[in-house]
Write a protein that holds these residues in place. Structure first.
Motif, PDB file in Angstrom:
ATOM      1  N   LEU A  38      31.127  36.828  65.339  1.00 40.69           N
ATOM      2  CA  LEU A  38      31.474  35.819  64.341  1.00 40.69           C
ATOM      3  C   LEU A  38      32.822  35.198  64.689  1.00 40.69           C
ATOM      4  N   TYR A  42      30.975  26.977  57.602  1.00 40.28           N
ATOM      5  CA  TYR A  42      30.697  28.220  58.327  1.00 40.28           C
ATOM      6  C   TYR A  42      31.087  29.419  57.453  1.00 40.28           C
ATOM      7  N   VAL A  59      28.709  32.574  56.121  1.00 41.20           N
ATOM      8  CA  VAL A  59      29.029  33.985  56.364  1.00 41.20           C
ATOM      9  C   VAL A  59      29.160  34.740  55.041  1.00 41.20           C
ATOM     10  N   GLN A  84      25.282  32.057  68.182  1.00 42.38           N
ATOM     11  CA  GLN A  84      24.583  32.393  66.951  1.00 42.38           C
ATOM     12  C   GLN A  84      24.687  31.247  65.955  1.00 42.38           C
ATOM     13  N   THR A 135      24.926  30.483  62.929  1.00 41.71           N
ATOM     14  CA  THR A 135      25.307  30.870  61.574  1.00 41.71           C
ATOM     15  C   THR A 135      25.348  29.638  60.675  1.00 41.71           C
TER      16      THR A 135
END
Length: 286
Positions: free
Chosen positions: A117, A127, A131, A177, A179
């Motif tokens: 991350l 973002y 998360v 990733q 996210t």
């Protein structure tokens, strides 16, 4: 120079007392008796309380602090009594996490490692929301907006007249990733490039590529090392897992993390400009 933090001021005050206690070999029971405390109450003072001014003066007399240091300790006590901005989020934060944010606010530099991350201090709002919304173990849905607001507020330490010096080692997986989805990731990667260009003197981002020999040594891990301007204050660690956030003060594990950061992880990271090139290449491929 880092801004004044009540958390750091209280920590420094108690460190000065602890070191003088050790130097003069003064037991906790002697201090408790001198101040009219029980041993259990003195233990609480050492961990979380702020001494009343008259009690602090008696203790400084017992431990024979010189006049200049007494004045400094009284100044630290006044700072420690104040409320940091993070106190406004007390309903969200545990005592330990509040302490983490107080230390972060008063830090001079932070070295951060994150494998999957982007570190919180570098996250965009979108973002961060993605998360935080997935952190169902610690965050209730009705609290998401406040958590995002809190994360954005922490980032103010990166700018201004007294910026935090921040170095982030990031695994390539964090750049890949998706996210929050493709558009969120695009915005995040653009932000990384922008922030390094705008804050080149104080923010550094290094990427550990997939083909680095030791790139998977700490897959899934995340930790931070906080340094302070005052030489009296040692570095502290801050570790994060799915179920735990916590400060590490003991010298040996902090030294271990520091060595790991410098010798095990940083050696596998790309140079600064190559890292930005890789981020831009990831962005172009989305």
């Amino acid at each position: 120079m880092a801004p004044l933090s009540p958390t750091v001021a209280r920590w420094e005050l108690m460190l000065r007392i602890k070191r003088r206690r050790s130097e003069f070999d003064v037991s906790a029971s002697v201090i408790a008796k001198e101040l009219g405390f029980t041993l259990s109450y003195w233990s609480k003072v050492e961990k979380e309380r702020i001494l009343a001014e008259d009690k602090l003066k008696r203790l400084m007399s017992l431990l024979e602090f010189d006049p200049a240091e007494r004045d400094e300790m009284l100044r630290l006590r006044e700072i420690a009594k104040q409320r940091g901005w993070w106190s406004s989020y007390a309903g969200l934060l545990s005592d330990e996490v509040s302490r983490l944010y107080g230390l972060e606010y008063g830090a001079h530099n932070i070295r951060s490692y994150a494998s999957v991350l982007i570190p919180g201090l570098l996250q965009t709002e979108d973002y961060a929301r993605a998360v935080i919304a997935n952190d169902t173990a610690r965050v209730r849905q009705v609290e998401i907006d406040r958590w995002v607001e809190l994360r954005m507020r922490r980032q103010q330490r990166l700018t201004g007249a007294e910026p935090l010096y921040f170095t982030a080692l990031v695994g390539e997986a964090a750049l890949t990733q998706r996210t929050g989805g493709t558009e969120v990731l695009k915005g995040q990667l653009r932000h990384l490039v922008s922030i390094v260009q705008e804050l080149r003197d104080s923010v550094d981002i290094r990427v550990i590529p997939f083909d680095a020999p030791g790139g998977a040594l700490l897959a899934g891990a995340s930790f931070h090392l906080l340094g302070f301007e005052n030489m009296l204050l040692p570095d502290v660690g801050w570790t994060e897992t799915l179920v735990h956030l916590g400060v590490i003060e003991d010298a040996e594990p902090v030294r271990h993390l520091s060595t790991m950061y410098a010798n095990t992880i940083a050696d596998h990271a790309l140079p600064r400009d190559d890292s930005i090139t890789l981020i831009e290449r990831k962005l172009g491929a989305l």
